[in-house]
Design an enzyme around this catalytic site. Structure first.
Site, PDB file in Angstrom:
ATOM      1  N   LYS A  22       0.828  -1.195   0.000  1.00 18.03           N
ATOM      2  CA  LYS A  22       0.000   0.000   0.000  1.00 18.03           C
ATOM      3  C   LYS A  22       0.870   1.256   0.000  1.00 18.03           C
ATOM      4  CE  LYS A  22      -3.774  -0.545   2.275  1.00 18.03           C
ATOM      5  NZ  LYS A  22      -4.423  -0.939   3.542  1.00 18.03           N
ATOM      6  N   ARG A  92      -3.292   2.866   8.524  1.00 20.05           N
ATOM      7  CA  ARG A  92      -3.602   1.569   7.900  1.00 20.05           C
ATOM      8  C   ARG A  92      -2.346   0.690   7.828  1.00 20.05           C
ATOM      9  NH1 ARG A  92      -6.717   3.481   2.428  1.00 20.05           N
ATOM     10  NH2 ARG A  92      -8.325   1.942   2.922  1.00 20.05           N
ATOM     11  N   GLY A 101      -6.675 -10.244   7.660  1.00 19.40           N
ATOM     12  CA  GLY A 101      -6.420 -10.795   8.988  1.00 19.40           C
ATOM     13  C   GLY A 101      -5.698  -9.805   9.862  1.00 19.40           C
ATOM     14  N   MET A 103      -4.892  -5.779  11.163  1.00 17.24           N
ATOM     15  CA  MET A 103      -5.668  -4.576  11.373  1.00 17.24           C
ATOM     16  C   MET A 103      -5.779  -3.839  10.059  1.00 17.24           C
ATOM     17  SD  MET A 103      -5.014  -1.343  13.764  1.00 17.24           S
ATOM     18  CE  MET A 103      -4.514  -0.370  12.374  1.00 17.24           C
ATOM     19  N   ARG A 336      -3.698  -0.920  -6.511  1.00 17.67           N
ATOM     20  CA  ARG A 336      -2.886  -2.143  -6.423  1.00 17.67           C
ATOM     21  C   ARG A 336      -3.292  -3.059  -7.571  1.00 17.67           C
ATOM     22  NH1 ARG A 336      -5.833  -4.467  -0.963  1.00 17.67           N
ATOM     23  NH2 ARG A 336      -7.937  -4.501  -1.836  1.00 17.67           N
ATOM     24  N   HIS A 455      -4.716 -40.592   4.057  1.00 14.43           N
ATOM     25  CA  HIS A 455      -4.838 -41.486   2.892  1.00 14.43           C
ATOM     26  C   HIS A 455      -5.919 -40.990   1.942  1.00 14.43           C
ATOM     27  CE1 HIS A 455      -6.433 -45.066   0.769  1.00 14.43           C
ATOM     28  NE2 HIS A 455      -5.144 -45.334   0.627  1.00 14.43           N
ATOM     29  N   SER A 764      14.625 -40.535  -8.977  1.00 16.03           N
ATOM     30  CA  SER A 764      13.372 -39.806  -8.818  1.00 16.03           C
ATOM     31  C   SER A 764      13.193 -39.556  -7.330  1.00 16.03           C
ATOM     32  CB  SER A 764      12.216 -40.624  -9.387  1.00 16.03           C
ATOM     33  OG  SER A 764      11.011 -39.915  -9.209  1.00 16.03           O
ATOM     34  N   CYS A 831       8.825 -37.275  -7.773  1.00 13.33           N
ATOM     35  CA  CYS A 831       7.491 -37.841  -7.936  1.00 13.33           C
ATOM     36  C   CYS A 831       6.704 -37.811  -6.635  1.00 13.33           C
ATOM     37  CB  CYS A 831       7.566 -39.257  -8.496  1.00 13.33           C
ATOM     38  SG  CYS A 831       8.422 -40.410  -7.412  1.00 13.33           S
ATOM     39  N   TYR A 851      12.722 -33.121 -14.552  1.00  9.30           N
ATOM     40  CA  TYR A 851      11.258 -33.084 -14.615  1.00  9.30           C
ATOM     41  C   TYR A 851      10.652 -33.148 -13.225  1.00  9.30           C
ATOM     42  CZ  TYR A 851      11.270 -38.121 -13.750  1.00  9.30           C
ATOM     43  OH  TYR A 851      11.460 -39.344 -13.187  1.00  9.30           O
TER      44      TYR A 851
END
Lengths: 879, 879
Positions: A22, A92, A101, A103, A336, A455, A764, A831, A851
């Site tokens: 801000k 602010r 969340g 002030m 913004r 799970h 992997s 993975c 990857y």
């Protein structure tokens, strides 16, 4: 000396880290010569210092604040606390990233018993002056002094009752004076001292309150969910008040340069004449569309349009602006980059490129990969959702919207579908691997226990199935097949419910859903992402259907095909169980012979779906007890089915019991004990590849050995694989390449990766297990204490969702370095679940993996995240 | 070109790695001018090459062997395979370290159908010639060609039966010729080709057989038990045969330069005239004492004594020698440093220093630290043991000899002792933490299941209690309180048995034991070890009794005092359980208040026993469910006792259930959830220290937080500790120093040790858990597959017994480096089981730890190992 306070005229947009979003934007607008009420910003460093100094504001910071205040007084020609010409300010918070969340705002700061009188005279509006004072006392007491808001509301209600009026606006000036008097009385009673009359004290307390709000529980939770470090701190903006409620030539509003829902290029917003910001939010009067401002005040409208265009060009992004008109003069209070829906984000990004305003690289940075998730799942019809009332709320474990009839066992769900039921929701206390098929046929899954990584949650996300997990608000009785909602209402088998996997809400009715829209801009942006990124994206897929889905989403191969999931299918599990209870090598081989054709045919289908792209097949991994029932009744039933005695089967189950199955006889340890399993699986993979290649494909299968901790384990199994594979290939008469590699999921594997790379053609990273072992807790059990860890700020995020770069990540870096030292061209991938998490994808890009592999529904997310990583951390492209 | 074959005259003792122990010593003796039959050694590198070449001997090695053979022929003036003047050789294996289990010896190699005739003529002894041939065929066929030995024995028996004689010696030359004929016939039938007549083929096949024997299952097991790497390989010694059986002027024997049982400085050994080596071993004739050789042949005796003295001086150690007298001429066949009992080892080491032959540093190297173990526990009276027959055999889990009456539950054992029974043995299927008290009162522990690192084994070793674990040969019925031995005999409560914790033998009777002798040489050597070593040695002790025992054994502090063991005592567990089932902070604090005075008094006693030496106290570690019963009946009983409903208690037990308790809610995670536990424990430690210091001691307690994985966990708990401690100290009015540190037992702690060292004043490596997490298996479950790993040569040792330097060790090195980078003076120790393992102690010395901590009975072992480490890897002494 550190500079802790900046006048708006001293800053600019690049100082976001120091001034907060801000503050930086206010400074930038000031620099652009736009009409911004003057003021100054106390930096984020002052906030950090405030905490370092034991929650006090150092004298030097106080001095700098007062100095900036004096300069502001000079510029605006008003004086703080001067009744004859008072400067009022808003205070602010403003962090680097926009953060609900904390002030938000204190308006009208600077009023006291004398100033209120002066204000009444100056504005010729005593009602306005006392109403402002009343509001200020209440806001300040609530936000800064932490006196319960309700107590002030009660006084107001009291006075209204006494005066027999309904609305605040009906109160007279004298009534408001009475309210102010009683407010101050309440304040004194609560705090033991008078409401501060010195505006400088008001200001310093307000600054402190903003700093404190950085550690609000809500702010802490938000930071955790959004990966914001707690040491960033917040800045504080102190700005001259301007009033939109000074008559019909005044007003206030908010506007976006483009439509934040659709992305359409058209000014979008609303305003109210003769009003303050709160009134727009409160919703008592209906705001007008921004278009109507053109009719009311074309001059102001045109000025605003010009400013809006200027700002969008300047920031090269859609802007979200706040403005106030005070007595016919326009003021910009904030700008913004505007929040937007995923669809809007895509359209805006693509449009801005087409308008020549930004490059493709910048465009891919403008879309939050996580946001794409909402575009990849069905959602509820918003109109229906508005009217619906949740009957309970659980954890939003896997996104999407599901509606269906409830069933309480996997078997019941499967049977319902077999009997023609098309929409089924599986309700379980918790799920286990045996429930896989029931989960597969269900639209959604609801569990009473378990966290985001239980799970049910993990499997559902993998399947792209909607899931609400850990819903403790309902009481589930699996045996008698019903559940009770939080209001005591009972739901039995066959009743309709709906699940919102994005919010965790459960609805006790059938809600209509809308299908995901895959609009053209999505495809365009993804094609740009693909042009840019160097990190490949594969998928974790165990079935031909998953593979096909992932291919549609752009997967360039399969990074993890878990062979055990196939064994849970009802037509396969008998052979699997036969294998487990076998008493001799011969019996075991006989059972394996039965599994071979099934596995081979699965692999053929998967290879076919992936159209020649690489497929990494992981050999059997879970402990064998997972394939057997655990309670005595089920054991007895199975024993009968298998034609063996209860005692014998029970003995097998007992023998397979482990104290810590996670750290037991699983992974490659199974193949060390039973090489014939690896032999059968090799046969299935290689024969399948030969079969599809005979039809003209060019599959190079990758065989992956799990849970390796020592190169000799890998060598032992690799020898079995190579011996088996080479013989089959020799006999087939055709050429087939294949690779053998390993997962790096045991810390020791990472530490000795140079040795392991002697045998492994690829690594992997199995970061689920690697995270468990590195932290020393299992994700099944960690749920019990992790909440405590978050609330005590020991952890700021869930290491199973976002890669722990500092710990697990270090092991990965070590493994990459060691692995390449032995085998420079080693293929590297990941993975674990992290393969679909944007910040983890960035990390994988940075440490040089080839990857990432993630569940099908996360493939587009990973593709975009990989492109962003390349823009932010360019890496050379491999050919 | 690599030299693979060395004549004895080309080598020396320093070439042990290349020539093996036997070969190097034969070369050394040759170099010293001693009478050694000539020959050559095929190197260990040739063995490694043999395996690398797929179990074939490369042509260049064969060429070198034949070349050496030719030179040997030249030197001795005999010719291989020449009937007129035949050279016969022995072929023997010889690894770097003496290693039973490998092929030992083939004698008389070089005989064939022609040579046997020549030999008969030359020796004028056809019986000797044919008997030698017969033996050679049998030995060669058995050892080299793997034809079952029994088949040859059968032929021999057949011939003896036909001739109606009892002993081999009664057979005539013709009988022996018949035996040879039938042996060769058998050979042809078994192998499909004739017994090799070409001595060069015999030789090459024998060399291969020696190489093969390196991978004998018995050799593999021996290597694992003795930490010998499998890539060392074995050498092969080919040596001219000399014959001790050529008449009464010939003979053969073995001797030690000092007594290997007692260490007494006096030639010790035995011999047989007119005999070969086998005859001495076979035990048909009783050998004579070496002293008697003086009477039989004083010249030879004196020559031998002179050689023995020369060898001892040369090697500066007690020698174990083999010799043969051929027709009045002495030949030395072998010398090596002699194996000896622990007592002898100590005496010899101390004597050699006193004789000025070696330094103190060399003396400490002469005693194997592991051997000391036998001196620290009671043993069975050897005479009684000789007569006793084991009824079963289990794993030698914790050394010592125990005899007592059997009880089948911990409670029964405790009650028996309370009722005056002084000798009790606890017999359980497996033990659990609830059995601690019963284990404590027992002389010995016998379990039916579990490995060397099972609960029973670990706890017993910690207590110094004899334990035989995993004894599957007996069938235990805990409920009906009996067991059946391998012969079917039943033993009920109160029956006497005896356990040998050093062999794993179980005896079904009461055997007399002898107390450990702590002779003066032991004390002397340990004092030298203490002078030399820089690594401190502490102990793991949870009770004042353990602390006192360890102090007697030379512990310089306590490195690990586990506070939870105290909570299992019957007078404490009720308060502990009250704490666990508490529903509110207040209830929990109330229960903790009850535990406080007990803990405090324990700590006071322990501090007192350690006489001001440092004591490291680990805060509560195990998962809470360990303190509650698990089966329904016990839960019901406890619920009644605690005045709560069965359902409520069962709910607590269920709630505490974990899938992987090892990786669950334990360690510092408990203190994060319940800081009040850490508070109480801090209070107990600090108050106890103040109380004893008031009496004039100077205790600096060290508080250790377990299972830390992130610096913030440690910080959170440390804040509680420091706040609590400082307040108590302030109020006490006296000064007290204390330290707060952490265990490094989670991989993440090692990786982020630089961060953790910001808060930790010391690290103690918890290598039990660190090994589990680094390897990804729990030691409770690993037993199921580790055997398979050993037999498949994937692992060569148990990483829970010997530190895995390559994996876990790397993490430790990393942690040491990172920890010191933040806090250069950080105190570093180890408190896992490895702290008492010599090779692990050496590793800890090398990476710069300040101390090791081990169970009381291993303290002397660690002291000696630490001294050896300093001699081998000198480190600067800290002041």
């Amino acid at each position: 000396m550190t500079k802790y306070v900046y006048l708006f005229s001293e800053g600019n947009a690049s100082m976001r880290n120091l001034l907060g979003g801000k503050g930086a934007n206010l400074a930038e607008m000031t620099g652009l010569g736009l009409p911004v009420p003057r003021g100054f910003t106390v930096t984020t460093e002052a906030c950090t210092r405030y905490y370092a100094d034991g929650q006090t504001i150092a004298q030097e910071i106080q001095d700098q604040i007062y100095e900036a205040l004096a300069k502001t007084e000079q510029i605006v020609g008003k004086k703080f606390g001067d009744p004859s010409n008072p400067l009022l300010v808003s205070v602010r918070s403003g962090a680097r990233a926009s953060m609900p969340g904390m002030m938000d705002t204190i308006l009208n700061l600077g009023i006291n018993d004398e100033v209120v009188e002066g204000l009444a005279k100056l504005t010729n509006n005593p009602r306005f002056a006392y109403d402002s004072y009343r509001r200020f006392i209440q806001m300040f007491s609530d936000v800064v002094m932490e006196i319960e808001r309700l107590k002030f509301e009660n006084i107001l209600d009291d006075v209204k009752r006494a005066k027999n009026v309904e609305h605040d606006t009906e109160l007279t000036v004298d009534d408001l004076k009475e309210v102010v008097r009683r407010y101050k009385e309440l304040f004194r009673k609560e705090k033991g001292f008078d409401f501060p009359q010195d505006p400088r004290v008001q200001l310093m307390e307000a600054v402190k309150a903003v700093f404190r709000s950085w550690e609000n529980p809500r702010a802490v939770v938000y930071r955790r969910l959004n990966d914001i470090p707690s040491d960033w701190g917040t800045a504080v903006n102190v700005q001259e008040m301007v009033f939109g409620n000074m008559g019909n030539d005044s007003g206030t509003g908010v506007a976006f340069t483009r439509n934040p829902s659709t992305g359409e290029k058209k000014l979008y917003g609303e305003f109210l004449m003769n009003a303050q910001g709160e009134d727009v939010v409160a919703g008592i009067r209906t705001p007008q569309s921004i278009d109507q401002l053109r009719e009311i005040n074309p001059e102001i409208y045109n000025q605003f349009v010009e400013i809006a265009e200027k700002l969008e060009k300047h920031y090269r992004d859609m802007q979200d602006m706040e403005f106030t008109i005070e007595r016919g003069k326009l003021f910009m209070l904030q700008t913004r980059n505007g929040k937007r829906t995923a669809a809007a984000a895509l359209k805006i990004a693509v449009d801005l490129v087409r308008e020549g305003m930004i490059t493709k690289e910048e465009a891919v940075l403008k879309v939050d990969p996580k946001q794409l998730d909402t575009l990849l799942h069905p959602t509820f019809d918003p109109a229906a959702l508005k009217k619906a009332v949740p009957i309970a709320k659980g954890l939003p474990a896997s996104p999407g919207a599901a509606t269906g009839k409830i069933y309480f066992t996997a078997e019941d769900a499967v049977n319902a579908v077999k009997n023609g039921e098309s929409k089924v929701i599986l309700v379980r206390l918790e799920t286990s691997p045996e429930d896989i098929e029931g989960m597969h046929v269900s639209q959604g899954i609801l569990t009473g226990r378990g966290g985001m990584t239980s799970h049910a949650a993990v499997v559902a996300r993998g399947m792209g199935t909607c899931c609400v997990a850990g819903c403790g608000e309902i009481r589930i009785n699996e045996e008698e097949k019903y559940f009770i909602d939080k209001n005591g209402k009972k739901y039995v088998e066959g009743d309709w419910i709906s699940l919102d996997g994005s919010t965790g809400n459960v609805y006790g009715e059938q809600l209509p859903t809308v299908a995901p829209e895959m609009v053209g801009d999505f495809a365009t942006l993804m094609s740009w992402a693909d042009e840019i990124r160097v990190l490949k994206v594969r998928t974790n897929a165990d079935t031909p259907a998953d593979a096909a889905q992932a291919y549609k989403f752009g997967a360039e191969g399969i990074g993890l095909c878990r062979t055990e999931h196939m064994f849970f299918e009802p037509d396969r599990i008998p052979a699997m169980r036969e294998m487990i209870v076998a008493r001799s090598l011969e019996q075991r081989k006989k059972a394996l012979e039965k599994l071979l054709p099934m596995q081979r045919s699965d692999f053929e289908k998967i290879f076919t779906e992936m159209k020649g792209h690489p497929v990494t097949i992981r050999f059997l991994d879970p402990p064998l007890h997972e394939f057997l029932p655990q309670d005595d009744e089920d054991i007895a039933a199975l024993a009968k089915e298998m034609g063996m005695s209860y005692e014998d089967l029970k003995a097998v189950v007992n023998d397979l019991h482990e104290f810590n199955p996670m750290m037991g006889h699983r992974g490659c340890r199974l193949a060390v004990s039973y090489p014939e399993i690896a032999e059968m699986q090799t046969r299935a993979v290689i024969e399948a590849a030969i079969n599809v290649n005979r039809k003209g494909m060019n599959v190079v299968p990758e065989i992956m050995i799990p849970l390796v901790g020592d190169v000799k384990e890998l060598k032992y199994i690799k020898d079995v694989v190579v011996r088996t594979a080479d013989e089959i290939i020799r006999n087939s008469g055709i050429k087939l390449e294949y690779k053998v590699g390993t997962m790096i999921e045991i810390p020791r594997a990472a530490i000795t990766a140079d040795e392991i790379a002697r045998e492994a053609e690829f690594f992997s990273f199995g970061t689920n297990d690697l995270t468990q072992m590195t932290f020393g807790f299992s994700r099944d059990d960690a749920g019990k204490f992790l909440e405590e860890y978050y609330s005590k700020k020991i952890y700021e995020f869930d290491p199973f969702e976002k890669l722990d770069q500092n710990g697990v990540g270090k092991l990965m870096e070590m493994a990459v370095k060691l692995g390449k030292s032995t085998r420079p061209d080693i293929k590297l991938g990941i993975c674990g679940e992290h393969g679909g998490d944007p910040s983890s994808v960035e990390f994988c890009h940075r440490i040089g993996l080839d990857y990432v592999s993630c569940s099908p529904y996360r493939v587009p997310i990973a593709r975009l995240a990989a492109a962003q990583a390349q823009v932010n951390y360019p890496r050379e492209k491999k050919q």
